[in-house]
Design a protein around this motif. Structure first.
Motif, PDB file in Angstrom:
ATOM      1  N   UNK A 166       0.811  -1.244   0.088  1.00 36.98           N
ATOM      2  CA  UNK A 166      -0.112   0.068   0.051  1.00 36.98           C
ATOM      3  C   UNK A 166       0.952   1.244  -0.052  1.00 36.98           C
ATOM      4  N   UNK A 167       0.818   2.155  -1.077  1.00 40.98           N
ATOM      5  CA  UNK A 167       1.528   3.426  -1.147  1.00 40.98           C
ATOM      6  C   UNK A 167       0.958   4.458  -0.109  1.00 40.98           C
ATOM      7  N   UNK A 168       1.847   5.326   0.454  1.00 41.57           N
ATOM      8  CA  UNK A 168       1.357   6.289   1.571  1.00 41.57           C
ATOM      9  C   UNK A 168       2.036   7.564   0.931  1.00 41.57           C
ATOM     10  N   UNK A 169       1.139   8.511   0.983  1.00 44.68           N
ATOM     11  CA  UNK A 169       1.622  10.009   0.666  1.00 44.68           C
ATOM     12  C   UNK A 169       2.766  10.493   1.643  1.00 44.68           C
ATOM     13  N   UNK A 170       3.425  11.167   1.455  1.00 42.31           N
ATOM     14  CA  UNK A 170       4.352  12.129   1.992  1.00 42.31           C
ATOM     15  C   UNK A 170       3.852  12.446   3.512  1.00 42.31           C
ATOM     16  N   UNK A 171       4.276  12.328   4.533  1.00 44.46           N
ATOM     17  CA  UNK A 171       3.595  12.853   5.884  1.00 44.46           C
ATOM     18  C   UNK A 171       2.414  12.045   6.229  1.00 44.46           C
ATOM     19  N   UNK A 294     -15.676   3.562 -12.944  1.00 42.27           N
ATOM     20  CA  UNK A 294     -14.633   3.761 -12.037  1.00 42.27           C
ATOM     21  C   UNK A 294     -14.413   5.091 -11.791  1.00 42.27           C
ATOM     22  N   UNK A 295     -14.559   6.080 -12.703  1.00 43.36           N
ATOM     23  CA  UNK A 295     -14.173   7.386 -12.549  1.00 43.36           C
ATOM     24  C   UNK A 295     -15.402   8.061 -11.479  1.00 43.36           C
ATOM     25  N   UNK A 296     -16.461   7.804 -11.416  1.00 45.38           N
ATOM     26  CA  UNK A 296     -17.540   8.148 -10.303  1.00 45.38           C
ATOM     27  C   UNK A 296     -16.956   7.742  -9.006  1.00 45.38           C
ATOM     28  N   UNK A 297     -16.271   6.645  -8.939  1.00 46.00           N
ATOM     29  CA  UNK A 297     -15.506   6.079  -7.571  1.00 46.00           C
ATOM     30  C   UNK A 297     -14.393   6.990  -7.307  1.00 46.00           C
ATOM     31  N   UNK A 298     -13.451   6.913  -8.215  1.00 47.89           N
ATOM     32  CA  UNK A 298     -12.328   7.864  -8.004  1.00 47.89           C
ATOM     33  C   UNK A 298     -12.391   9.439  -7.854  1.00 47.89           C
ATOM     34  N   UNK A 299     -13.248   9.846  -8.591  1.00 44.35           N
ATOM     35  CA  UNK A 299     -13.686  11.373  -8.524  1.00 44.35           C
ATOM     36  C   UNK A 299     -13.708  12.248  -7.042  1.00 44.35           C
ATOM     37  N   UNK A 300     -14.316  11.581  -6.294  1.00 45.28           N
ATOM     38  CA  UNK A 300     -14.373  12.150  -4.860  1.00 45.28           C
ATOM     39  C   UNK A 300     -12.799  11.876  -4.198  1.00 45.28           C
ATOM     40  N   UNK A 301     -12.105  11.199  -4.646  1.00 49.27           N
ATOM     41  CA  UNK A 301     -10.642  10.892  -3.920  1.00 49.27           C
ATOM     42  C   UNK A 301      -9.435  11.704  -4.673  1.00 49.27           C
ATOM     43  N   UNK A 307      -2.125  13.356  -3.748  1.00 50.98           N
ATOM     44  CA  UNK A 307      -0.978  13.267  -2.813  1.00 50.98           C
ATOM     45  C   UNK A 307      -0.126  11.903  -3.045  1.00 50.98           C
ATOM     46  N   UNK A 308      -0.885  10.741  -3.488  1.00 52.25           N
ATOM     47  CA  UNK A 308      -0.116   9.758  -3.833  1.00 52.25           C
ATOM     48  C   UNK A 308       0.641   9.578  -5.285  1.00 52.25           C
ATOM     49  N   UNK A 309       0.135  10.284  -5.995  1.00 47.83           N
ATOM     50  CA  UNK A 309       0.723  10.351  -7.424  1.00 47.83           C
ATOM     51  C   UNK A 309       2.056  10.965  -7.700  1.00 47.83           C
ATOM     52  N   UNK A 310       2.867  10.173  -8.419  1.00 40.14           N
ATOM     53  CA  UNK A 310       4.317  10.893  -8.673  1.00 40.14           C
ATOM     54  C   UNK A 310       4.318  10.825 -10.192  1.00 40.14           C
ATOM     55  N   UNK A 417      -0.047   3.775 -12.600  1.00 38.76           N
ATOM     56  CA  UNK A 417       1.457   4.098 -13.059  1.00 38.76           C
ATOM     57  C   UNK A 417       2.002   5.198 -12.015  1.00 38.76           C
ATOM     58  N   UNK A 418       0.964   6.075 -12.050  1.00 41.93           N
ATOM     59  CA  UNK A 418       1.415   7.529 -11.464  1.00 41.93           C
ATOM     60  C   UNK A 418       1.638   7.190  -9.877  1.00 41.93           C
ATOM     61  N   UNK A 419       0.857   6.469  -9.255  1.00 41.85           N
ATOM     62  CA  UNK A 419       0.997   6.000  -7.881  1.00 41.85           C
ATOM     63  C   UNK A 419       1.972   4.812  -7.550  1.00 41.85           C
ATOM     64  N   UNK A 420       2.108   3.945  -8.184  1.00 43.76           N
ATOM     65  CA  UNK A 420       3.004   2.723  -7.914  1.00 43.76           C
ATOM     66  C   UNK A 420       4.366   2.764  -8.671  1.00 43.76           C
TER      67      UNK A 420
END
Length: 421
Positions: A166-171, A294-301, A307-310, A417-420
């Protein structure tokens, strides 16, 4: 539009629905401006307004011919006309009723019957389709071009998410796993053709602390058989999925996540498809209420995802919005907004409202028009000079990939890919 239905369909469920839809049409013709087949052929009967006239004629007892069947077959069911129509004509539902009547009235040539029967029997059946796809991928370099186009190269699989990954954002601290649960429709062709779409979806949800469940007894959403005219078999697919998902619904899953917009458009119609089935009507509507692209699910996040994406090398993409997302589900702008939030520049082609020509089995049953539409779409996407092309439906992705050397993927694979990395 005034109607006078014939006895064979008057006072039936299909007749009542067709009558209500037909009466909304005011013959304005706005729909022809956004109909891909009308633009290609320039024939009024190969546009929504002309097809509506043909269906009105048949429902009123007029002759139904092979020509009628051909004009309805040529429809992509992209539903772009619904987005354009100022009167709210639900053309997609009308054409399904019309096709059903034509199938019962006009015998098809035996070659067409055989092709459609094979498609309806093999594609939704994982026990048949998976080994067929594996064999096709094994001998792919030796296949004829048109057949090779239907067989994407085998993907190197991502790992299904685990708590240690599980990735975690900085801080930040890791979110508690299994605090939230959602069902994911695995689909019928997607796990064999492009399995990383499902895995990437699970990994992105996992990063947000959401557990992804896949019910093995669920299968094809019913779209393939429904659009090929095998309505009773399609409704059996629908009932099977409801039965498979129902224990999870009763246990409190938050949503049924769908990452193939063609499937999503159909599942959101479950309540309508089984509205007259006393044993399933209520359950079907509940499934429809839980269905989310899936975009309806991820939109609110989006804040959490940002914060997770690099940013890992991909910063400019061309996006093809699937017809089943923008016209079928009426979801527009959400994917573009989410990717922009993650630092990706999203470019839309000039014909972003038009179909790419995939349209389920259309590329097999109507290859000439399908490939013409694909080549136009690819040309307009490549003109944007992106690093890659993204879309939101397995059929569109495979179809576009067959026409370009540029990478084509599901947009959720890019998010993963942006997250992991």
């Amino acid at each position: 539009m005034q109607t006078q239905l014939a006895d064979f369909i008057r006072n039936t469920a299909d007749g009542d629905e067709a009558d209500a839809i037909l009466r909304k049409c005011v013959h304005c013709g706005f729909c022809t401006a956004t109909c891909p087949t009308y633009q290609l052929l320039g024939d009024e009967l190969d546009g929504p307004r002309g097809r509506i006239y043909l269906m009105k004629q048949m429902f009123e007892g007029g002759s139904v011919t092979r020509s009628t069947q051909l004009h309805l077959d040529r429809c992509l069911t992209c539903r772009s006309c619904e987005t354009t129509c100022p009167s709210g004509v639900q053309y997609g539902r009308l054409v399904e009723i019309g096709r059903q009547h034509v199938e019962q009235t006009v015998p098809r040539p035996w070659r067409q019957q055989l092709l459609r029967r094979v498609l309806a029997s093999v594609l939704p059946n994982g026990a048949l389709f998976v080994p067929a796809m594996r064999l096709g991928q094994l001998v792919r370099p030796f296949l004829p071009r048109r057949l090779r186009d239907k067989v994407p190269p085998r993907q190197r699989l991502l790992e299904w998410p685990s708590s240690s990954a599980q990735p975690v954002a900085a801080g930040a601290t890791a979110k508690p796993l299994e605090a939230r649960r959602m069902l994911l429709l695995a689909g019928c062709v997607q796990p064999a053709m492009l399995p990383n779409i499902n895995i990437a979806t699970a990994r992105v949800l996992h990063a947000l602390g959401i557990e992804t469940l896949i019910e093995p007894e669920a299968g094809c959403c019913g779209a393939i058989r429904l659009h090929l005219g095998y309505r009773d078999e399609a409704l059996d697919d629908v009932r099977r999925n409801i039965d498979a998902w129902w224990p999870h619904v009763e246990s409190g899953v938050e949503a049924i996540v769908i990452n193939a917009s063609g499937c999503g458009a159909t599942i959101k119609e479950y309540g309508h498809l089984l509205r007259n089935d006393p044993a399933y009507a209520e359950k079907a509507q509940r499934i429809t209420d839980l269905a989310r692209d899936v975009v309806e699910v991820l939109g609110p996040f989006e804040t959490e995802l940002a914060g997770l994406a690099r940013r890992r090398g991909v910063h400019t993409v061309a996006y093809h919005p699937p017809c089943t997302l923008q016209h079928g589900q009426q979801i527009r702008g959400a994917v573009e907004h989410l990717l922009a939030t993650l630092g990706v520049e999203v470019r839309l082609p000039v014909d972003s409202h038009l179909c790419c020509g995939s349209a389920g089995t259309y590329s097999i049953t109507q290859p000439s028009m399908s490939y013409t539409l694909r080549d136009r779409k690819v040309q307009n996407l490549e003109a944007l000079e992106p690093q890659m092309i993204v879309s939101g439906n397995v059929g569109c992705i495979a179809h576009l990939q067959s026409g370009t050397s540029m990478p084509v993927a599901h947009w959720v694979e890019l998010v993963e890919h942006l997250i992991y990395g």
